[in-house]
Design an enzyme around this catalytic site. Structure first.
Site, mmCIF file in Angstrom:
data_model
loop_
_atom_site.group_PDB
_atom_site.id
_atom_site.type_symbol
_atom_site.label_atom_id
_atom_site.label_comp_id
_atom_site.label_asym_id
_atom_site.label_seq_id
_atom_site.Cartn_x
_atom_site.Cartn_y
_atom_site.Cartn_z
ATOM 1 N N GLU A 88 46.189 37.652 26.489
ATOM 2 C CA GLU A 88 46.207 38.032 27.904
ATOM 3 C C GLU A 88 46.413 39.529 28.110
ATOM 4 O OE1 GLU A 88 46.266 33.853 27.910
ATOM 5 O OE2 GLU A 88 47.570 35.204 26.810
ATOM 6 N N ASN A 120 42.207 31.609 23.649
ATOM 7 C CA ASN A 120 41.311 32.017 24.727
ATOM 8 C C ASN A 120 40.811 33.450 24.559
ATOM 9 O OD1 ASN A 120 44.348 32.293 25.591
ATOM 10 N ND2 ASN A 120 43.254 33.913 26.671
ATOM 11 N N ASP A 128 40.838 29.756 30.044
ATOM 12 C CA ASP A 128 42.024 29.732 29.185
ATOM 13 C C ASP A 128 42.176 28.375 28.506
ATOM 14 O OD1 ASP A 128 44.360 30.606 27.919
ATOM 15 O OD2 ASP A 128 45.649 30.011 29.573
#
Length: 722
Positions: free
Chosen positions: A214, A291, A336
């Site tokens: 992220e 992800n 995700d």
């Protein structure tokens, strides 16, 4: 201590011996271990492979290399499980998220707490033998997406291995608790690499992945020599700079599935932050890959290509790290939908043939059964309601994506996607019982909106901001709206038949993020719950047979072991993790506080449960001086920068401070806190992110939310009670 001169394994009679020397009991235990336990954590591959021959130990993360989390112990059965009582507890140092699976070898338990602190405990009674604090750099705690959690250690030939939140992998002497070696696993110190997962040791190599997708990193898995810490190999999970030649065959394959060059700046993601499994016969290591970075495929790869090896299961040679095969659960992942979730190896009879399979229930909502030698998809069905795909095409192995429900990047419209970013199943381990043939899955029911941002996202220089490239659905601010939303977010324990690809039974829970599971030869399934319970179910039909309070939420998977012929069951309790920080408001429905401790049960146990002190009432907030525009601006800044730890709209689940409840002195020093950080708690400095005006905007927003809390107090109590 070494002058005691014992040279024998520690038997129970040795530990019960009372010397004339006046040493504290914990010091005595440590002394005896130092002097007599020459075989402390003396585990190797042969011993793990033959784990069923010594079922009293739990020597690897999933007990065995196949990660089934099934124990042959059967002293505790359906007939006597209601006699389980607390045998002992041990209070951890920090009340933050607890996610570890303990390791137990020859009467010693090795486990971890927040900020990667390692504890060695006497497995008979919970007495501390030693504690090792790696002094994780708490200035970098804001670079971890989901709090300062750690999922446990590995052991091998006298050493205990821990991945440290700030990116180090360290080896500790199992007898003394002293550091043996330390390596920095980060490939790029300018990026936010972290470690929250448990290492595995395979063929004398310590295997570890990293987190940070992220925040914009490039994923990889690294193997280090267990004795020296020297790097043996590194397997990248996504390609690097397209201007440079690929590192190996795997990256040649992957590079063809990415487009443009934005991903190189963004890092690409694909972090392998949790799940591994190992087949010693095939010598294949299986990696669960996460992800992408950014989440939005339009900004990551021009909305083109599968973006290998995102959201994939990858098999590699355990000795060399060379690619063998892959199966991608979610090509071109845009939601995700990581495939970092727990993988289980087993043998199943499918269509009349015995097959060596790998099973996984990743975030995307489907349960996969795959041939673990070749990567061939054998079957796949959804375990919860799914709207992003209409099913899996068994000819191609690819999902049939429903663009109307899921492709937010194509038409720019908000899409309600089910399941959403925490998936149908997250990191919480599932288990497999070969007697019942069922897999026990801690599952989620959740939906959220996804929306494409039309402006190209610039890389934020402040590392604590998520690098998603899209907007996801936000929650209401007040308890009434949240109560309606909470009705669509729930959890359940699913007993899944992997051959029939359907549920055998289910047990509902009030909220998502309940504990991982353990199954045993006593025909039992153990699980902890978010609402502060530890529970045993009948493995064949889900009938609840035993329950006790745990004083906090339980997310980690329990284990069972035996010492001196007595079977124990251990739960790591301590509410925390991403759901209870970011979605703090919804997590309040669990009605528990973070209270980190090890809880161990046995038949006839009579120990008393330790419980946290009641929470103090919120103090009266200062007067609101900002106008509506100031408060609105502050709310946007808060939700962008602060919500991941302190909760969306400033509603905390209790793991980290609820900023609506700040004491008067904290309001007075608000600027200093944001600019200076709070290193003991892991809060970084925001001096590079905000100017003084923006700090005031955030402060005014928090004051407004504090006044809201005062007005909505009764409604919040009703919300938590439903």
């Amino acid at each position: 201590m070494s002058s005691i001169g014992l040279n024998m394994p520690i038997a129970r009679s040795t530990l019960d011996w009372q010397p004339t020397l006046r040493l504290p009991r914990t010091a005595l235990l440590a002394a005896l271990l130092l002097a007599g336990a020459a075989q402390a954590a003396d585990v190797d591959g042969k011993r793990i492979i033959a784990a069923d021959q010594e079922p009293g130990n739990w020597m690897s993360h999933g007990r065995t290399y196949d990660e089934q989390r099934y124990s042959p112990l059967e002293q505790i059965t359906q007939q006597n499980v209601d006699q389980l009582g607390l045998a002992w507890s041990y209070k951890l140092d920090i009340d933050r998220g607890v996610e570890a699976t303990p390791i137990v070898v020859d009467g010693v338990m090795y486990t971890t707490g927040p900020f990667s602190v390692v504890y060695a405990l006497d497995a008979r009674n919970g007495k501390l033998l030693w504690k090792y604090d790696p002094k994780s750099d708490r200035n970098r705690a804001g670079e971890a997406c989901c709090d300062a959690v750690n999922r446990g250690v590995a052991v091998w030939k006298g050493k205990v291995y821990v991945g440290v939140l700030d990116g180090r992998l360290e080896a500790i002497d199992a007898k003394t608790g002293q550091l043996a070696w330390s390596v920095d696993t980060r490939a790029d110190h300018k990026r936010s690499y972290t470690i929250t997962g448990a290492p595995r040791v395979v063929n004398g190599k310590v295997i570890i992945g990293n987190g940070g997708a992220e925040f914009g990193v490039r994923g990889y898995v690294t193997a280090y020599d267990a004795e020296s810490g020297k790097q043996a190999w590194r397997f990248y999970t996504v390609p690097g700079d397209p201007k440079l030649p690929p590192e190996d065959k795997a990256m040649e394959i992957a590079a063809k599935t990415w487009h443009g060059d934005a991903f190189a700046e963004q890092g690409g993601g694909g972090t392998a932050w949790d799940s591994f499994a190992f087949d010693p016969e095939l010598n294949l290591l299986y990696i669960g890959v996460g992800n992408g970075s950014l989440w939005d495929p339009k900004w990551r790869s021009q909305a083109k290509g599968d973006n290998l090896f995102l959201s994939s299961i990858v098999a590699i040679d355990a000795d060399t790290g060379e690619y063998a095969w892959h199966y991608q659960t979610t090509p071109g992942d845009a939601w995700d939908f990581t495939a970092t979730q727990h993988m289980i190896l087993a043998e199943l009879e499918i269509d009349g043939k015995q097959r060596k399979v790998l099973m996984q229930a990743p975030k995307n909502g489907f349960f996969y059964v795959i041939d673990r030698a070749t990567g061939e998809l054998l079957s796949a069905e959804n375990i919860v309601p799914v709207n992003w795909a209409k099913g899996i095409d068994m000819k191609t192995g690819r999902p049939i994506v429903d663009d109307e429900a899921a492709a937010y990047w194509k038409d720019g419209k908000r899409k309600l996607v089910t399941p959403a970013f925490w998936g149908a199943h997250d990191w919480h381990p599932m288990s497999f019982n070969p007697k019942t043939g069922l897999v026990y899955i801690p599952a989620h029911i959740m939906s959220a909106y996804y929306e494409h941002i039309p402006e190209a996202p610039a890389r934020n220089p402040f590392k604590s901001m998520y690098q998603l490239g899209l907007r996801t659905g936000m929650m209401p601010e007040g308890p009434d709206g949240l109560l309606e939303m909470a009705k669509t977010w729930s959890g359940k324990l699913i007993a899944w038949d992997p051959v029939k690809q359907k549920a055998a039974w289910e047990v509902p829970y009030i909220t998502i993020f309940n504990g991982g599971t353990l199954s045993t030869a006593g025909n039992l399934v153990f699980e902890g719950s978010a609402d502060g319970r530890v529970i045993a179910y009948a493995a064949e039909d889900g009938k609840k047979l035993w329950e006790q309070p745990a004083a906090s939420g339980v997310m980690a998977a329990p284990i069972t072991y035996s010492v001196d012929g007595e079977q124990y069951v251990t739960f790591m309790a301590g509410w925390g993790g991403a759901f209870s920080t970011f979605a703090g408001a919804l997590s309040l429905r669990a009605g528990v506080q973070p209270y980190a401790q090890v809880l161990t049960y046995k038949l006839g146990g009579t120990a008393k449960l330790q419980e946290p002190a009641p929470l103090a009432d919120a103090p009266k907030p200062p007067a609101l001086t900002g106008d509506a525009a100031t408060v609105e601006a502050g709310g946007k800044l808060y939700d962008s920068y602060c919500s991941q730890c302190h909760g969306i709209h400033a509603v905390s689940g209790g793991v980290l401070p609820d900023l609506r409840k700040m004491a008067p002195e904290k309001h007075q020093m608000f600027l200093g806190i944001l600019y200076g950080g709070r290193v003991p708690d892991g809060m970084p400095s925001f001096a590079e992110a905000f100017d003084a005006k923006q700090v005031d905007q955030i402060h005014q927003y928090l004051i407004k939310r504090a006044h809201d809390l005062q007005e909505e107090g009764d409604a919040w109590k009703k919300f938590s009670a439903n």
